[in-house]
Design an enzyme around this catalytic site. Structure first.
Site, PDB file in Angstrom:
ATOM      1  CG  HIS A  17      -1.880   1.159   1.242  1.00  0.00           C
ATOM      2  ND1 HIS A  17      -2.869   1.291   0.283  1.00  0.00           N
ATOM      3  CD2 HIS A  17      -1.993   2.239   2.059  1.00  0.00           C
ATOM      4  CE1 HIS A  17      -3.547   2.409   0.522  1.00  0.00           C
ATOM      5  NE2 HIS A  17      -3.043   2.991   1.605  1.00  0.00           N
ATOM      6  CB  CYS A  42      -2.738   3.014  -3.244  1.00  0.00           C
ATOM      7  SG  CYS A  42      -1.910   1.415  -3.146  1.00  0.00           S
TER       8      CYS A  42
END
Length: 164
Positions: free
Chosen positions: A28, A118
């Protein structure tokens, strides 16, 4: 060990830095904006409220841009500063990166793990170009620049065009 001046692996983030977080099965990414806060894209799992992104919600098609405390986003996972693309791209000045990031807070964006994830989002804010090295479902690395309608829309909204 921490070595001063390293572009990667630092645990003392500065505003504008890209933060890579080890989540189960994927990385992430978030953008550090100062005061312990990051801006990141959080996939929305419709009908299944959760405080954090689960691996199943990685493949959903909606996401929200949130400003959150780094420690909340990281939870108990490992993380590092990783401005790895500085080798091949010039980042915007810090004030410009933060300005670009803050105008996205609480906005909903399309999300696709392969073409607009992301990492694409935070690299668009830092460099003006969405980049992701994340591995595709076939196990092949993705190309350096994954152009998509989402990236083009983000780029236009930020007032910059994508370079091939």
């Amino acid at each position: 060990l921490h070595q001063p001046g390293m572009a990667e692996g630092r645990s003392d983030p500065q505003p504008g830095d890209l933060i890579e977080i080890d989540r189960p099965g994927y990385q992430h990414w978030a953008l550090y904006v100062g005061d312990g806060c990051v801006i990141n894209v959080t996939p929305v799992d419709e009908g299944a409220p959760s405080l954090s992104v689960s691996t199943t919600s990685v493949f959903t098609k909606k996401a929200k841009v949130k400003k959150q405390l780094l420690k909340v986003v990281v939870e108990n996972h490992k993380w590092r500063v990783n401005n790895k693309y500085d080798r091949s791209r010039t980042p915007f000045p810090v004030k410009e990166i933060i300005r670009r990031a803050e105008q996205w807070i609480d906005r909903e964006v399309p999300y696709d793990v392969l073409t607009s994830n992301c990492e694409h989002f935070v690299t668009m804010l830092r460099y003006g170009e969405g980049v992701s090295d994340q591995v595709s479902v076939t196990g092949e690395p993705l190309g350096a620049s994954q152009s998509s309608s989402w990236l083009l829309a983000v780029s236009r909204a930020l007032g910059h065009s994508l370079q091939p």
